[in-house]
Design a protein around this motif. Structure first.
Motif, PDB file in Angstrom:
ATOM      1  N   THR A   1       0.838  -1.199   0.000  1.00 17.78           N
ATOM      2  CA  THR A   1       0.000   0.000   0.000  1.00 17.78           C
ATOM      3  C   THR A   1       0.869   1.243   0.000  1.00 17.78           C
ATOM      4  O   THR A   1       0.631   2.194  -0.757  1.00 17.78           O
ATOM      5  N   SER A   2       1.883   1.260   0.838  1.00 19.88           N
ATOM      6  CA  SER A   2       2.797   2.401   0.900  1.00 19.88           C
ATOM      7  C   SER A   2       3.494   2.608  -0.447  1.00 19.88           C
ATOM      8  O   SER A   2       3.629   3.744  -0.928  1.00 19.88           O
ATOM      9  N   ALA A   3       3.918   1.506  -1.065  1.00 21.35           N
ATOM     10  CA  ALA A   3       4.600   1.608  -2.352  1.00 21.35           C
ATOM     11  C   ALA A   3       3.671   2.160  -3.431  1.00 21.35           C
ATOM     12  O   ALA A   3       4.110   2.892  -4.327  1.00 21.35           O
ATOM     13  N   ARG A   4       2.380   1.841  -3.340  1.00 21.05           N
ATOM     14  CA  ARG A   4       1.435   2.289  -4.360  1.00 21.05           C
ATOM     15  C   ARG A   4       1.001   3.742  -4.148  1.00 21.05           C
ATOM     16  O   ARG A   4       0.835   4.492  -5.118  1.00 21.05           O
ATOM     17  N   LEU A   5       0.820   4.145  -2.889  1.00 21.39           N
ATOM     18  CA  LEU A   5       0.248   5.467  -2.614  1.00 21.39           C
ATOM     19  C   LEU A   5       1.290   6.577  -2.595  1.00 21.39           C
ATOM     20  O   LEU A   5       0.974   7.732  -2.879  1.00 21.39           O
ATOM     21  N   GLY A   6       2.519   6.239  -2.199  1.00 21.45           N
ATOM     22  CA  GLY A   6       3.509   7.295  -2.094  1.00 21.45           C
ATOM     23  C   GLY A   6       4.295   7.166  -0.800  1.00 21.45           C
ATOM     24  O   GLY A   6       4.326   6.097  -0.186  1.00 21.45           O
ATOM     25  N   PRO A   7       4.905   8.231  -0.351  1.00 21.56           N
ATOM     26  CA  PRO A   7       5.750   8.139   0.847  1.00 21.56           C
ATOM     27  C   PRO A   7       4.951   7.744   2.067  1.00 21.56           C
ATOM     28  O   PRO A   7       3.776   8.100   2.201  1.00 21.56           O
ATOM     29  N   PRO A   8       5.564   6.982   2.998  1.00 18.52           N
ATOM     30  CA  PRO A   8       4.862   6.596   4.222  1.00 18.52           C
ATOM     31  C   PRO A   8       4.397   7.837   4.983  1.00 18.52           C
ATOM     32  O   PRO A   8       5.057   8.882   4.975  1.00 18.52           O
ATOM     33  N   GLY A   9       3.259   7.728   5.619  1.00 15.50           N
ATOM     34  CA  GLY A   9       2.723   8.858   6.376  1.00 15.50           C
ATOM     35  C   GLY A   9       1.737   8.391   7.411  1.00 15.50           C
ATOM     36  O   GLY A   9       1.377   7.210   7.476  1.00 15.50           O
ATOM     37  N   ARG A  10       1.293   9.314   8.241  1.00 20.25           N
ATOM     38  CA  ARG A  10       0.332   9.001   9.292  1.00 20.25           C
ATOM     39  C   ARG A  10      -1.062   8.796   8.697  1.00 20.25           C
ATOM     40  O   ARG A  10      -1.432   9.421   7.695  1.00 20.25           O
ATOM     41  N   TRP A  11      -1.826   7.914   9.336  1.00 24.74           N
ATOM     42  CA  TRP A  11      -3.184   7.615   8.901  1.00 24.74           C
ATOM     43  C   TRP A  11      -4.194   8.106   9.934  1.00 24.74           C
ATOM     44  O   TRP A  11      -3.902   8.156  11.125  1.00 24.74           O
ATOM     45  N   LEU A  12      -5.401   8.420   9.443  1.00 21.99           N
ATOM     46  CA  LEU A  12      -6.542   8.723  10.314  1.00 21.99           C
ATOM     47  C   LEU A  12      -7.505   7.553  10.272  1.00 21.99           C
ATOM     48  O   LEU A  12      -7.931   7.125   9.193  1.00 21.99           O
ATOM     49  N   LEU A  13      -7.858   7.035  11.448  1.00 23.49           N
ATOM     50  CA  LEU A  13      -8.820   5.938  11.542  1.00 23.49           C
ATOM     51  C   LEU A  13     -10.232   6.517  11.620  1.00 23.49           C
ATOM     52  O   LEU A  13     -10.575   7.205  12.577  1.00 23.49           O
ATOM     53  N   ALA A  14     -11.048   6.221  10.603  1.00 25.95           N
ATOM     54  CA  ALA A  14     -12.440   6.647  10.579  1.00 25.95           C
ATOM     55  C   ALA A  14     -13.380   5.464  10.433  1.00 25.95           C
ATOM     56  O   ALA A  14     -14.572   5.639  10.203  1.00 25.95           O
ATOM     57  N   LEU A  15     -12.847   4.245  10.567  1.00 23.29           N
ATOM     58  CA  LEU A  15     -13.599   3.002  10.444  1.00 23.29           C
ATOM     59  C   LEU A  15     -13.542   2.243  11.759  1.00 23.29           C
ATOM     60  O   LEU A  15     -12.640   2.454  12.569  1.00 23.29           O
ATOM     61  N   PRO A  16     -14.472   1.324  11.984  1.00 18.00           N
ATOM     62  CA  PRO A  16     -14.392   0.492  13.189  1.00 18.00           C
ATOM     63  C   PRO A  16     -13.057  -0.260  13.236  1.00 18.00           C
ATOM     64  O   PRO A  16     -12.668  -0.916  12.270  1.00 18.00           O
ATOM     65  N   ALA A  17     -12.377  -0.171  14.366  1.00 23.38           N
ATOM     66  CA  ALA A  17     -11.025  -0.726  14.467  1.00 23.38           C
ATOM     67  C   ALA A  17     -11.001  -2.240  14.401  1.00 23.38           C
ATOM     68  O   ALA A  17      -9.977  -2.834  14.035  1.00 23.38           O
ATOM     69  N   HIS A  18     -12.118  -2.903  14.741  1.00 26.14           N
ATOM     70  CA  HIS A  18     -12.093  -4.366  14.800  1.00 26.14           C
ATOM     71  C   HIS A  18     -12.311  -5.022  13.445  1.00 26.14           C
ATOM     72  O   HIS A  18     -12.159  -6.232  13.322  1.00 26.14           O
ATOM     73  N   HIS A  19     -12.681  -4.242  12.425  1.00 27.42           N
ATOM     74  CA  HIS A  19     -12.758  -4.788  11.071  1.00 27.42           C
ATOM     75  C   HIS A  19     -11.381  -4.723  10.410  1.00 27.42           C
ATOM     76  O   HIS A  19     -10.535  -3.920  10.808  1.00 27.42           O
ATOM     77  N   VAL A  20     -11.167  -5.538   9.402  1.00 30.12           N
ATOM     78  CA  VAL A  20      -9.837  -5.620   8.800  1.00 30.12           C
ATOM     79  C   VAL A  20      -9.386  -4.280   8.238  1.00 30.12           C
ATOM     80  O   VAL A  20      -8.214  -3.908   8.347  1.00 30.12           O
ATOM     81  N   ALA A  21     -10.307  -3.504   7.658  1.00 33.19           N
ATOM     82  CA  ALA A  21      -9.916  -2.218   7.090  1.00 33.19           C
ATOM     83  C   ALA A  21      -9.441  -1.261   8.174  1.00 33.19           C
ATOM     84  O   ALA A  21      -8.480  -0.505   7.977  1.00 33.19           O
TER      85      ALA A  21
END
Length: 376
Positions: free
Chosen positions: A83-103
């Motif tokens: 995912t990092s290789a496809r999107l660009g440089p590594p960076g911080r993420w914001l969680l806006a989904l339920p944490a217990h699901h795989v996404a």
């Protein structure tokens, strides 16, 4: 195995992220996240797992009872790094989904591997555009992951929520099919949307914008069924599952229940679930075909087509829509000429589509709205 309860709070998400990252590095036990209101996992799920497994997540139960999926550390790492290789440089993420699901779990792990614990929304009162904007402010997050329903709400809200969306380097969109009209609307508004396709059995999204991530294989079987393999594949299921479920994991990859086709430019197009196909008068109708026709009509924001039993045709197509100033019969008449036998016999205008899991349309509930059973 460590059971990690999540309740939608940032503190619970942070704890899960830390424990999952430790498991990924081999410095702690595998994690089994649970969601708010989930019953205690049965003993067969909490027993020790193979040392290669870092997490056990449950599916959203789209074809019946949820299944527990074994996710190896190597597969989770491969997914995050690709995912990092496809999107660009590594960076911080914001969680806006339920944490217990795989996404949601993947958001936490990708951020941790980038060297910054994820920022997290407080989801205890559900997803609200204003809360999303507040969570983005000052978080310094480059990436986030949403489902289409969330994207619709943020676009409708405009203002600060839309500005927050525009601030990201990439906004992954998955969990359910995104209609082309929504994607055009988002990109026209300046939102850097990246569509994803995948499931718990592939450590989440493994095909971005129709192209597999590095290390992922995509094969279409003769009947159009999608088979996914490669570096992000899960190790199988844990606990009681059917023989058919076990057989889905083959030496050549995971045999999904989704149908697909190759576009002329070589990208994968997901046509929908094989068991959602409606057979009416001997003709196979993919719900997505009907939904796309409805979504290009003025005022329609969401659509869900299903089949109902019919004594003459075997099944008849009906559809539920959400939007402003809509008239059901006018919509039905507008799409009928172009759809032929696939045209919906009835259209219902709802305030909101019933959802399950992290934002997938609840087709059984739509059937029930029309007085139908769970299956056509």
């Amino acid at each position: 195995m460590e059971i990690v309860p999540t309740d939608g709070s940032p503190d619970a998400a942070a704890r899960l992220g830390a424990l999952a990252h430790a498991a990924l590095a081999g410095d702690g036990p595998a994690v089994l996240p649970t969601g708010p209101g989930d019953p205690a996992p049965p003993a067969e799920l909490t027993a020790p797992v193979n040392d290669t497994v870092a997490a056990v997540v449950t599916t959203t139960g789209s074809t019946g009872a949820p299944k527990a999926v074994l996710l190896p550390a190597a597969s989770l790492r491969a997914s995050a790094d690709a995912t990092s290789a496809r999107l660009g440089p590594p960076g911080r993420w914001l969680l806006a989904l339920p944490a217990h699901h795989v996404a949601g779990l993947q958001v936490l792990l990708r951020s941790a591997r980038a060297g910054a614990p994820a920022a997290a929304m407080d989801l205890r009162d559900g997803f609200r555009p204003e809360a999303f904007a507040a969570a983005v402010a000052g978080a310094g997050a480059a990436y986030t992951s949403l489902v289409p329903t969330q994207l619709v709400r943020l676009l409708d809200a405009g203002g600060a929520p839309l500005e927050a969306l525009r601030s990201f380097t990439a906004v992954l969109l998955g969990g359910a099919a995104a209609d082309p009209v929504l994607l055009v609307r988002a990109r026209t508004a300046g939102v850097p949307v990246v569509t994803t396709y995948g499931m718990s059995e592939t450590c989440g999204g493994c095909v971005y914008e129709g192209r597999p991530l590095d290390g992922v294989t995509v094969t279409l079987e003769d009947d159009g069924r999608i088979r996914l393999g490669g570096a992000t594949l899960a190790a199988g299921y844990r606990g009681a599952v059917s023989d058919a479920d076990r057989a889905a994991f083959t030496p050549d990859g995971f045999r999904t229940n989704d149908l697909g086709a190759w576009r002329p430019d070589g990208r994968l197009e997901v046509l929908g679930r094989a068991d959602d196909v409606i057979v009416t008068g001997g003709e196979k109708v993919a719900p997505a075909t009907v939904e796309r026709a409805l979504l290009v009509q003025d005022g329609v924001r969401e659509a869900c087509a299903v089949g109902l039993p019919d004594a003459e045709w075997g099944a008849r197509v009906v559809a539920a829509v959400v939007g402003d100033g809509l008239d059901a019969e006018t919509l039905r008449a507008a799409v009928a000429p172009g759809l032929g036998r696939a045209a919906p016999r009835a259209v219902a205008v709802l305030d909101a589509l019933p959802l399950r899991g992290i934002g997938k349309p609840d087709r059984a509930a739509v059937r029930a709205h029309f007085g139908g059973s769970d299956r056509a």
